[in-house]
Design an enzyme around this catalytic site. Structure first.
Site, PDB file in Angstrom:
ATOM      1  N   ASP A  57      48.603  23.335   4.033  1.00  0.00           N
ATOM      2  CA  ASP A  57      48.772  24.089   5.276  1.00  0.00           C
ATOM      3  C   ASP A  57      48.698  25.577   4.930  1.00  0.00           C
ATOM      4  O   ASP A  57      48.063  25.941   3.944  1.00  0.00           O
ATOM      5  CB  ASP A  57      50.081  23.702   5.972  1.00  0.00           C
ATOM      6  CG  ASP A  57      49.996  23.800   7.490  1.00  0.00           C
ATOM      7  OD1 ASP A  57      49.787  24.919   7.995  1.00  0.00           O
ATOM      8  OD2 ASP A  57      50.121  22.763   8.168  1.00  0.00           O
ATOM      9  N   HIS A  97      45.420  26.762   4.395  1.00  0.00           N
ATOM     10  CA  HIS A  97      44.950  27.277   5.686  1.00  0.00           C
ATOM     11  C   HIS A  97      44.984  28.797   5.749  1.00  0.00           C
ATOM     12  O   HIS A  97      44.906  29.368   6.829  1.00  0.00           O
ATOM     13  CB  HIS A  97      45.788  26.691   6.824  1.00  0.00           C
ATOM     14  CG  HIS A  97      45.617  25.211   7.005  1.00  0.00           C
ATOM     15  ND1 HIS A  97      46.270  24.507   7.999  1.00  0.00           N
ATOM     16  CD2 HIS A  97      44.863  24.309   6.329  1.00  0.00           C
ATOM     17  CE1 HIS A  97      45.930  23.220   7.917  1.00  0.00           C
ATOM     18  NE2 HIS A  97      45.080  23.086   6.906  1.00  0.00           N
TER      19      HIS A  97
END
Length: 386
Positions: free
Chosen positions: A213, A236
């Site tokens: 993430d 991310h």
């Protein structure tokens, strides 16, 4: 005689101020990775808590099996506390043991806490598999969190395979993270590397994050965050937001991200907000000297964030984004559009500056797409965005 008295007082003062050291082995912890050491760690904390002198808690080499721990300083005598970890702290292999806890290791209500060295192995892979299977699974515990604390230092710590977030800083002041390593699979769900919210004067230096993430996520109420010399990927990217989930929300301001390398990430530098009304904002943001290596969205402002199209279709973001600088951002985009500024029609982005931005896609200048964004371009490889 008077000089002897002065000398005695001096040595008494020095001894009373010197740090008291406690080794977890002395409280019954076994470094075999199999024997539950939770009670021993809580016992050493109770003793340390009662001390009026600075305290160092020593975790020697070895593997220490631990359930969830809450180091609460609200009833402790005030003094600096240092955890010196030479070994590895290991969560139970059965994810259900800590899976419903907010945190695996939690520090709160402390003024002057240092965590130095060590490895935290949350053994989160089995919970990731459960989530991917669609079964009913616990949300998972954040590996280590600091809340309502001041003068926090985390140095040389490694976090492996967190069930959820790896490191959370919430409601803290004057925090320094340096030399931290975060490691988890690129497809591990919700494993943000470092999350900061409702905190001021926070710095992150010389850190490597590989996760599933955001490498760093920046939540509402963050004021004065400095991120420098970070390697991010997979993951991310570095994200401010998502903002605007609540209609009344504190803003994000005075954030600097510099000298960061992104490799194979879903995003590079990003600001995202929910597409619905909110009183929040993001302002005085600096993204500087960043390198993009095959990054899908190198520069992104997304004010139409609406996962699963729930609770926001047909609405627009109320988050005001202003005074954002993107300077000296070079490298390769994995998508045709390297710069995307998708701002709110209700509160357009203002004071955006793109300076010395050179991004390529398949050896050609990457495209840009900008909506409801105003500012200045200088040395931008793909001009006419603003």
């Amino acid at each position: 005689m008077a000089s002897l008295l002065v000398l005695f007082v001096f040595f008494f003062f020095i001894s009373s101020c010197s740090a008291q050291s406690y080794n977890v082995l002395s409280f019954g912890a076994k470094p075999d990775g199999k024997t539950d050491a939770t009670k021993a760690f809580l016992a050493v904390w109770k003793t340390a808590c009662a001390s009026s002198r600075p305290v160092t808690i020593v975790v020697p080499k070895g593997r220490f099996l631990l359930r969830s721990l809450n180091f609460d300083g609200s009833k402790c005598k005030p003094k600096p506390v240092t955890f010196r970890i030479d070994g590895t702290l290991v969560a139970p292999a059965d994810y259900r043991v800590i899976g419903d806890e907010d945190y695996w290791i939690f520090f709160q209500h402390l003024d002057g806490v240092t965590v130095y060295g060590g490895v935290l192995d949350a053994q989160g892979t089995s919970l990731w598999d459960c989530k991917k299977s669609g079964k009913n699974c616990p949300s998972g515990a954040t590996t280590i969190g600091f809340q309502s604390s001041s003068n926090v230092v985390v140095s040389g710590l490694t976090s492996l395979n967190s069930q959820m977030f790896h490191v959370v800083i919430n409601g803290c002041n004057n925090v320094k993270l340096q030399g931290v390593k975060v490691l988890a699979a690129g497809n591990s769900p919700n494993t943000d590397g470092i999350h900061v919210q409702s905190s001021s004067t926070v710095s992150i230096f010389n850190t490597k994050i590989s996760t599933g993430d955001d490498c760093v996520s920046i939540g509402p109420g963050t004021n004065g965050l400095w991120i420098e010399n970070v390697a991010c990927g997979p993951g991310h990217g570095i994200s401010i937001g998502s903002l605007g989930k609540d209609s009344v929300e504190a803003g994000v301001q005075n954030v600097t991200v510099k000298t960061v390398t992104f490799t194979g990430t879903d995003n590079g530098v990003r600001i995202k907000s929910w597409a619905r009304p909110s009183s929040g904002f993001a302002r005085n943001i600096r993204f500087q000297h960043c390198v993009m290596n095959n990054v899908e969205n190198p520069i992104l402002i997304d004010q139409n964030y609406c996962p699963r199209n729930e609770n926001c279709p047909g609405q627009v973001s109320g988050i005001k984004i202003s005074d954002v600088l993107f300077v000296d951002i070079h490298g390769t985009s994995a998508t045709e559009v390297g710069v995307k500024l998708d701002c709110s029609p209700k509160k357009p982005c203002t004071g955006i500056r793109l300076e010395d931005v050179k991004l390529t896609y398949r050896n050609k200048p990457a495209a840009s797409a900008c909506v409801h964004a105003g500012g200045i371009e200088a040395g931008f490889l793909q001009p006419n965005c603003l």
